[in-house]
Design a protein around this motif. Structure first.
Motif, PDB file in Angstrom:
ATOM      1  N   VAL A  48      -0.603 121.835 108.191  1.00 37.06           N
ATOM      2  CA  VAL A  48      -0.007 120.498 108.315  1.00 37.06           C
ATOM      3  C   VAL A  48      -0.273 119.681 107.050  1.00 37.06           C
ATOM      4  O   VAL A  48      -1.200 119.972 106.297  1.00 37.06           O
ATOM      5  N   ASP A  49       0.555 118.651 106.834  1.00 33.11           N
ATOM      6  CA  ASP A  49       0.321 117.740 105.710  1.00 33.11           C
ATOM      7  C   ASP A  49      -0.994 117.000 105.916  1.00 33.11           C
ATOM      8  O   ASP A  49      -1.382 116.696 107.046  1.00 33.11           O
ATOM      9  N   CYS A  50      -1.687 116.729 104.817  1.00 33.46           N
ATOM     10  CA  CYS A  50      -2.952 116.011 104.905  1.00 33.46           C
ATOM     11  C   CYS A  50      -3.168 115.191 103.646  1.00 33.46           C
ATOM     12  O   CYS A  50      -2.412 115.292 102.681  1.00 33.46           O
ATOM     13  N   ALA A  51      -4.197 114.390 103.676  1.00 37.90           N
ATOM     14  CA  ALA A  51      -4.630 113.605 102.524  1.00 37.90           C
ATOM     15  C   ALA A  51      -6.147 113.533 102.587  1.00 37.90           C
ATOM     16  O   ALA A  51      -6.746 113.790 103.634  1.00 37.90           O
ATOM     17  N   GLY A  52      -6.763 113.191 101.479  1.00 38.86           N
ATOM     18  CA  GLY A  52      -8.212 113.054 101.464  1.00 38.86           C
ATOM     19  C   GLY A  52      -8.654 111.903 102.353  1.00 38.86           C
ATOM     20  O   GLY A  52      -7.905 110.951 102.583  1.00 38.86           O
ATOM     21  N   THR A  53      -9.847 112.008 102.891  1.00 36.76           N
ATOM     22  CA  THR A  53     -10.381 110.965 103.763  1.00 36.76           C
ATOM     23  C   THR A  53     -11.699 110.443 103.189  1.00 36.76           C
ATOM     24  O   THR A  53     -12.259 111.024 102.266  1.00 36.76           O
ATOM     25  N   GLY A  54     -12.202 109.368 103.770  1.00 40.57           N
ATOM     26  CA  GLY A  54     -13.483 108.806 103.335  1.00 40.57           C
ATOM     27  C   GLY A  54     -13.494 108.531 101.849  1.00 40.57           C
ATOM     28  O   GLY A  54     -12.585 107.878 101.326  1.00 40.57           O
ATOM     29  N   PRO A  55     -14.489 109.054 101.136  1.00 43.51           N
ATOM     30  CA  PRO A  55     -14.581 108.777  99.701  1.00 43.51           C
ATOM     31  C   PRO A  55     -13.496 109.478  98.875  1.00 43.51           C
ATOM     32  O   PRO A  55     -13.416 109.281  97.666  1.00 43.51           O
ATOM     33  N   TYR A  56     -12.649 110.263  99.517  1.00 43.90           N
ATOM     34  CA  TYR A  56     -11.601 111.018  98.818  1.00 43.90           C
ATOM     35  C   TYR A  56     -10.204 110.494  99.140  1.00 43.90           C
ATOM     36  O   TYR A  56      -9.215 111.186  98.981  1.00 43.90           O
ATOM     37  N   GLN A  57     -10.097 109.245  99.600  1.00 41.96           N
ATOM     38  CA  GLN A  57      -8.808 108.671  99.969  1.00 41.96           C
ATOM     39  C   GLN A  57      -7.833 108.576  98.798  1.00 41.96           C
ATOM     40  O   GLN A  57      -6.634 108.451  99.013  1.00 41.96           O
ATOM     41  N   HIS A  58      -8.323 108.653  97.578  1.00 43.42           N
ATOM     42  CA  HIS A  58      -7.421 108.580  96.427  1.00 43.42           C
ATOM     43  C   HIS A  58      -6.626 109.876  96.236  1.00 43.42           C
ATOM     44  O   HIS A  58      -5.695 109.911  95.442  1.00 43.42           O
TER      45      HIS A  58
END
Length: 144
Positions: A48-58
């Motif tokens: 599935v599509d994802c993105a970084g979370t927490g300190p990796y939101q960029h």
């Protein structure tokens, strides 16, 4: 007069295309894939599509990136595509949702350098490591 122009035309064209001795040589570039594996260890379905979370939101779809050489010169730039969830473990856990990492992969064309770095969204650059296990690639794991 016309004969003089005809004689000079090949010389002018050679100079305009960089064939002359004073022109700068065009540097050869190689297609490669920049792969970033964000170790956020979320529980989700693989693929599935994802993105970084927490300190990796960029790390997210459309985040700006630049591939830099060791001296900080930009070699390639663009925007990240959506991340794709990849399994954190090689073994089959027998469940639909599992611990995953978020992987971003983008094709670039870069000249040959001794080392490369990746800057995402203006954050400090990460070292990229050459990896040919799945074709030519430059890889970073976050956090390293």
């Amino acid at each position: 007069m016309r004969r003089g122009i005809v004689t000079l035309l090949p010389l002018l064209l050679a100079g305009a295309t960089g064939c002359g001795t004073g022109g700068a040589a065009q540097e050869a570039v190689t297609p490669t894939t920049v792969r970033v594996l964000v170790r956020d260890i979320n529980i989700r379905a693989a693929g599935v599509d994802c993105a970084g979370t927490g300190p990796y939101q960029h790390f997210h779809n459309r985040a700006s990136f630049r591939v830099l050489d060791r001296d900080g010169a930009a070699l390639a730039s663009g925007q990240l595509p959506p991340g794709t969830a990849v399994a954190a473990f090689a073994e089959d856990l027998g469940v639909e949702r599992l611990p995953t990492y978020c992987e971003f992969a983008v094709g670039v064309r870069v000249p040959q350098r001794a080392s490369y770095r990746l800057e995402v969204d203006g954050r400090p650059a990460l070292d990229l490591t050459p990896d040919s296990s799945e074709g030519p690639a430059l890889v970073a794991v976050v956090p390293s």
